[in-house]
Design a protein around this motif. Structure first.
Motif, PDB file in Angstrom:
ATOM      1  N   ASN A  91       0.813  -1.224   0.000  1.00  0.00           N
ATOM      2  CA  ASN A  91       0.000   0.000   0.000  1.00  0.00           C
ATOM      3  C   ASN A  91       0.844   1.271   0.000  1.00  0.00           C
ATOM      4  O   ASN A  91       0.552   2.217  -0.731  1.00  0.00           O
ATOM      5  N   ASN A 316      -7.823  -2.851  -7.673  1.00  0.00           N
ATOM      6  CA  ASN A 316      -6.431  -2.626  -7.304  1.00  0.00           C
ATOM      7  C   ASN A 316      -5.826  -1.514  -8.155  1.00  0.00           C
ATOM      8  O   ASN A 316      -6.482  -0.976  -9.053  1.00  0.00           O
ATOM      9  N   GLN A 317      -4.572  -1.194  -7.850  1.00  0.00           N
ATOM     10  CA  GLN A 317      -3.837  -0.186  -8.622  1.00  0.00           C
ATOM     11  C   GLN A 317      -2.478  -0.734  -9.030  1.00  0.00           C
ATOM     12  O   GLN A 317      -1.489  -0.014  -9.074  1.00  0.00           O
ATOM     13  N   THR A 562      -5.189  -5.175  -0.904  1.00  0.00           N
ATOM     14  CA  THR A 562      -4.249  -4.059  -0.922  1.00  0.00           C
ATOM     15  C   THR A 562      -4.250  -3.435  -2.314  1.00  0.00           C
ATOM     16  O   THR A 562      -4.905  -3.929  -3.231  1.00  0.00           O
ATOM     17  N   LYS A 563      -3.473  -2.390  -2.475  1.00  0.00           N
ATOM     18  CA  LYS A 563      -3.367  -1.760  -3.792  1.00  0.00           C
ATOM     19  C   LYS A 563      -2.807  -2.724  -4.843  1.00  0.00           C
ATOM     20  O   LYS A 563      -3.080  -2.591  -6.034  1.00  0.00           O
ATOM     21  N   GLN A 564      -2.022  -3.684  -4.389  1.00  0.00           N
ATOM     22  CA  GLN A 564      -1.327  -4.575  -5.323  1.00  0.00           C
ATOM     23  C   GLN A 564      -1.961  -5.959  -5.422  1.00  0.00           C
ATOM     24  O   GLN A 564      -1.419  -6.839  -6.076  1.00  0.00           O
ATOM     25  N   THR A 610     -12.216   0.514  -2.878  1.00  0.00           N
ATOM     26  CA  THR A 610     -11.261   1.387  -2.186  1.00  0.00           C
ATOM     27  C   THR A 610     -10.154   1.853  -3.118  1.00  0.00           C
ATOM     28  O   THR A 610      -9.757   3.024  -3.101  1.00  0.00           O
ATOM     29  N   TYR A 611      -9.644   0.942  -3.928  1.00  0.00           N
ATOM     30  CA  TYR A 611      -8.508   1.271  -4.793  1.00  0.00           C
ATOM     31  C   TYR A 611      -8.892   1.373  -6.263  1.00  0.00           C
ATOM     32  O   TYR A 611      -8.059   1.206  -7.151  1.00  0.00           O
TER      33      TYR A 611
END
Length: 613
Positions: A91, A316-317, A562-564, A610-611
């Protein structure tokens, strides 16, 4: 730049040499750092135990991670069973301790020093030492591994590995790099020297067995992570086993409450739709519902309605790698840029995304990927389908006539026809859309399905006309392996297009050597423009989310992603899940009893944006 949250540790170099004598001496001005203040991302509710059951579409052609046939889908499972010296927080992007307890930068902008955790062991119980790093360098430089990319990287990008004591090494880049990039290049994993031992045949005297490729094809190495390959039923099943709750890595707070299951059973099921049936019968614990038809249509039966199976969709990002349609310019007709330009406009990925993929996926703007901040050329846009423009380019290439089947031909009688190679039956409707739309421009795209790892071997050997696949990526995009002439027209390289030019070679060499991060990013954008102008990758789609169905005994943290996060549960290895899930054995018994008695639960579908970008 150094992260402000990193804690500076003052270590006495004299203490490092209390029981060992080494020729190399550590610089006395090193500022050792670690990171114990970043937020954790696992759940303290997690419990240890149980067997997680999943599947793979094909049995790996090797358990080696280097050399012929090693670059298949299962490779991620093997690589990610090891810990690198440092791990990046999913994150915040901060560097966290992994195999190393602490690290320091040299004044030369080339060297990163790592102090390995003295408690670190391989899965067979042998200690991890600096000798394993020296062996790794020797292995990766050997021609016996038949891995040109690794030979090049560990010769021309890594200058040396210096041993200071059994737990302290310095990894030296061949050139000065900014600190962000320097860690990426030197954050290397060791290889277990004791596992390989002294080679029986070593004619070139490099310390590596001349028959390395064949000898170790199906001999999994010991690993530094919590899971090692325990049992293999060739062609049928692979089982990972946890080294136990006493795993050395659990003293690191970022590993606690992770890697919770005792065993991971991976069954070979060669068709995803058949695997779905196994899942819904309770033979698999989770199933990725990334495909739109799976999420919207095929995951709504009684087990979902009765709450036995739950669903989650999390965004995700994560950076997206290169891919779409790779055009092999070594093949006849595809060496003509007008043909390639025509294919660009005759390929209707947008219709595929809308009609087949329900609009869930997104179009890649760039064939080289997306999400590499500063490195991506945002001026490049994926071309929209335009049959008229495609025809103009095809006619410039000499395909001025139209046959009775609607496909263009040139004066030699050659049809404008290419085979599109792909790896899964579930991809057939997607490629079929491209085929039907391409006909409007007089282009014939033949469907060439080659299942699983055999497809990638076919492409690595450059037998394809056009390959439909995507590649992974890191924070910094890779170019040398995909486009430098050193790798063109060679088997077992990732140069899928075989397109080269002196300009591109020069830019890639400059990119590899550039120290200044802003100049490096500018070079990246130029490289992407040259690749786009060559029209050798038709930008495909990207999937900015993870989506899965899972039996209600499978548990995730409250903040489940998480972002990943690429997969909620183990899909293609360990890192993309961050291994935060666990099995609730009480809930498993409760669920099975409820299914027998007819008791139901509230259906659960979670969507976490969220992401979401």
């Amino acid at each position: 730049m150094m992260n402000k949250k990193l804690t500076i540790l003052a270590l006495s170099t004299a203490a490092l040499f209390s029981s060992h004598v080494f020729s190399a001496e550590l610089p006395d001005n090193l500022q050792w750092q670690t990171n114990d203040t970043a937020p954790t991302f696992a759940s303290s509710d997690a419990t240890y135990g149980g067997s997680y059951r999943t599947y793979t579409l094909s049995f790996p052609q090797t358990f080696r991670t280097v050399g012929p046939d090693s670059n298949g889908a299962f490779r991620a499972w093997i690589l990610e069973a090891n810990l690198p010296p440092l791990i990046k927080h999913p994150n915040t992007g901060e560097w966290l301790p992994g195999l190393a307890q602490s690290w320091a930068f040299g004044d030369d902008n080339k060297t990163v020093y790592f102090k390995l955790n003295p408690k670190a062991t391989w899965s067979d119980g042998k200690p991890v030492t600096a000798d394993d790093y020296q062996f790794m360098l020797k292995l990766m430089r050997s021609t016996d591994i038949v891995a040109p990319w690794y030979n090049d990287f560990f010769t021309n990008e890594i200058a040396d590995i210096i041993t200071f004591d059994k737990n302290t090494v310095g990894i030296v880049s061949a050139k000065a790099r900014n600190r962000d990039e320097l860690i990426e290049y030197t954050n290397l994993m060791p290889r277990p020297e004791h596992f390989y031992g002294k080679p029986k045949v070593d004619k070139n005297n490099d310390g590596i067995d001349d028959k390395f490729v064949r000898k170790y094809n199906f001999k999994p190495e010991p690993v530094t992570g919590p899971y090692y390959i325990d049992k293999i039923k060739k062609g049928k099943n692979i089982t990972f086993k946890h080294v136990g709750e006493g795993w050395w890595g659990y003293e690191n707070k970022y590993n606690q409450h992770r890697y919770n299951v005792e065993k991971i059973n991976i069954k070979v099921i060669r068709d995803a739709d058949i695997a779905l049936k196994h899942f819904e019968k309770g033979n698999l614990d989770s199933f990725d519902l990334v495909r739109p038809d799976l999420w919207h249509e095929k995951s709504s039966g009684k087990n979902y309605q009765n709450g036995y199976i739950q669903k989650a969709w999390v965004f995700n990002q994560a950076p997206v790698g290169a891919g779409g349609l790779w055009l092999n310019t070594a093949k006849p007709m595809l060496n003509d840029i007008n043909v390639r330009k025509g294919i660009m406009y005759a390929t209707d990925f947008d219709m595929m995304i809308e009609k087949v993929l329900r609009g869930d996926y997104s179009r890649k703007p760039n064939g080289m990927g997306f999400g590499h901040i500063g490195y991506d050329n945002t001026e490049i846009k994926a071309p929209k389908f335009d049959a008229k423009k495609a025809i103009e380019y095809f006619e410039q290439a000499g395909f001025t006539k139209v046959g009775s089947d609607g496909i263009r031909v040139n004066d030699k009688g050659e049809r404008l026809s290419f085979a599109v190679t792909y790896s899964q039956q579930s991809f057939t409707p997607r490629v079929a859309v491209l085929k039907e739309q391409a006909k409007l421009a007089g282009l014939d795209l033949e469907l060439n399905l080659i299942d699983g790892s055999s497809m990638f071997k076919y492409v690595l050997e450059k037998k394809h006309d056009i390959s439909f696949h995507n590649m992974g990526t890191g924070d910094i995009p890779a170019y040398w392996e995909y486009f430098h002439s050193d790798n063109a027209n060679k088997p077992q390289t990732n140069h899928f297009t075989n397109f080269t030019s002196p300009e591109l070679d020069s830019l890639i060499d400059s990119f590899k050597n550039e120290f200044d991060i802003e100049k490096k990013r500018a070079l990246s954008r130029k490289i992407q423009q040259v690749i786009a102008d060559a029209n050798v990758i038709v930008p495909g789609y990207m999937v900015p989310y993870a989506r899965a169905g899972y039996w209600r005994w499978m548990k995730l943290p409250e903040n489940m992603a998480t972002k990943q996060t690429g997969y909620l549960f183990h899909g293609w290895g360990f890192s993309q899940t961050f291994s935060t899930f666990w099995i609730d054995e009480a809930a498993k018994k409760e669920t099975k009893a409820a299914m027998k008695s007819g008791k139901t639960f509230e259906p659960v579908t979670i969507i976490d944006d969220t992401y979401k970008l």
